[in-house]
Design an enzyme around this catalytic site. Structure first.
Site, PDB file in Angstrom:
ATOM      1  N   SER A 141       0.857  -1.189   0.000  1.00 57.20           N
ATOM      2  CA  SER A 141       0.000   0.000   0.000  1.00 57.20           C
ATOM      3  C   SER A 141       0.889   1.233   0.000  1.00 57.20           C
ATOM      4  O   SER A 141       2.077   1.165   0.365  1.00 57.20           O
ATOM      5  CB  SER A 141      -0.886   0.011   1.254  1.00 57.20           C
ATOM      6  OG  SER A 141      -1.525   1.262   1.430  1.00 57.20           O
ATOM      7  N   TYR A 154      -1.745  -1.972  10.590  1.00 58.22           N
ATOM      8  CA  TYR A 154      -1.846  -2.053   9.135  1.00 58.22           C
ATOM      9  C   TYR A 154      -0.660  -1.363   8.472  1.00 58.22           C
ATOM     10  O   TYR A 154      -0.054  -1.887   7.533  1.00 58.22           O
ATOM     11  CB  TYR A 154      -3.161  -1.417   8.696  1.00 58.22           C
ATOM     12  CG  TYR A 154      -3.497  -1.583   7.233  1.00 58.22           C
ATOM     13  CD1 TYR A 154      -4.075  -2.755   6.767  1.00 58.22           C
ATOM     14  CD2 TYR A 154      -3.255  -0.557   6.320  1.00 58.22           C
ATOM     15  CE1 TYR A 154      -4.405  -2.912   5.419  1.00 58.22           C
ATOM     16  CE2 TYR A 154      -3.578  -0.701   4.974  1.00 58.22           C
ATOM     17  CZ  TYR A 154      -4.145  -1.880   4.542  1.00 58.22           C
ATOM     18  OH  TYR A 154      -4.467  -2.028   3.213  1.00 58.22           O
TER      19      TYR A 154
END
Length: 323
Positions: A141, A154
């Protein structure tokens, strides 16, 4: 590598990016091996792939279990005789202030998002090495480059995935074979159910932070990496802008993204009860590709807001650089 007739293993294939990727490969004539915890959802995806003329194998898998992931690889080999592409994509998340997020939730996110990729890579690479060619795709990401608040586990995981990918590339360069590639994909905000399914301890509803891109955009990038492998690919113009600006003015971008997350990633109008989301049990139902965040008018408006923030950051950064 030729995509048609390739055999592709995809974790997290029940929804979002994984599901879109399965359908994209099916459209190109590849065989797909679908892995996730939700057998019902995987069966739906398999049916959609079959409608496109592709062979699909459903293998319910919890990626935190190394034995289950090894079995996933064996099932793929038994059915198709080889593995050409392995896409590590399964992911979960938790929103919450650092000191108020349960340790077990942080540990679970790291177990799925990091160790799940480790288990996938350890299963896939021996097959790819033996064949002398293949592609391992790790979905990271842009928050693996530029961090954000309230999703600490995350963010840590996405940084770790990039590090794992780079380390594996270095090892393959030293030991070969040269036909095996490791690629990292860095999406910006994608319209998936991740935000509805995530654990949440902020008291505020998590929403997709603008601008929001369709999962099919990531899927196309993954298919293209099989044809022409690259070290890393960022998906979404806003993601590329944020990453570029973070290299020029990292401190400023930290502050800009902190404000943006607080304003646009967590609703000020819709409260949310404390919940562990889908961390320990899969969400019910047949799953879906998108999460309902991608209305064109709303996305266009949000893009303008993000562009304005990035422009402000660039102007301030340029002034500081001149000084």
């Amino acid at each position: 590598m030729r995509v048609r007739d390739a055999v592709v293993v995809i974790t997290g294939a029940s929804s979002g990016i994984g599901r879109a990727t399965a359908l994209a490969f099916a459209d190109k004539g590849a065989g797909v091996v679908l892995a996730a915890r939700r057998e019902e959802a995987l069966a739906e995806v398999a049916g959609e792939c079959a409608q496109r003329g592709a062979q699909a194998l459903v293998v319910p898998t919890d990626v935190t279990d190394p034995v289950a992931v090894e079995a996933l690889g064996r099932r793929a080999m038994e059915r198709f005789g080889r593995i050409d592409v392995w896409v590590n994509n399964a992911a979960v998340t938790v929103f919450g202030p650092f000191e108020e997020t349960p340790l077990q939730d942080i540990r679970r996110v790291l177990d799925v998002n990091v160790m799940g990729y480790v288990h996938g890579a350890r299963t896939a690479l021996p097959y790819l090495r033996e064949q002398g060619q293949g592609v391992l795709v790790n979905v990271s990401s842009i928050v693996g480059v530029v961090s954000q608040p309230y999703t600490h586990a995350y963010v840590m995981a996405k940084f770790a995935i990039r590090a794992l990918s780079a380390s594996l590339r270095q090892e393959l360069r030293l030991t070969g074979p040269r036909g095996v590639h490791v690629c990292a994909v860095l999406p910006a905000t994608i319209d998936t159910p991740l935000f509805q399914h995530g654990a949440n301890y902020t008291g505020r509803k998590a929403i997709a932070m603008p601008p929001v891109y369709p999962p099919e955009r990531v899927a196309r990038s993954i298919v293209n990496l099989v044809r022409s492998p690259r070290r890393e690919v960022i998906v979404g113009p806003a993601g590329r802008s944020i990453v570029m600006q973070s290299k020029l003015t990292p401190g400023l971008m930290e502050r800009v993204l902190a404000r943006q997350v607080d304003k646009a990633h967590l609703s000020r109008d819709e409260p949310a009860p404390a919940s562990s989301g889908n961390l320990f049990a899969p969400a019910p139902g047949a799953g879906s590709v998108d999460g309902g965040w991608g209305g064109r008018r709303r996305t266009a408006r949000r893009r303008l807001v993000t562009a304005a923030l990035l422009t402000t950051a660039a102007v301030v950064g340029a002034r500081r650089w001149r000084r």
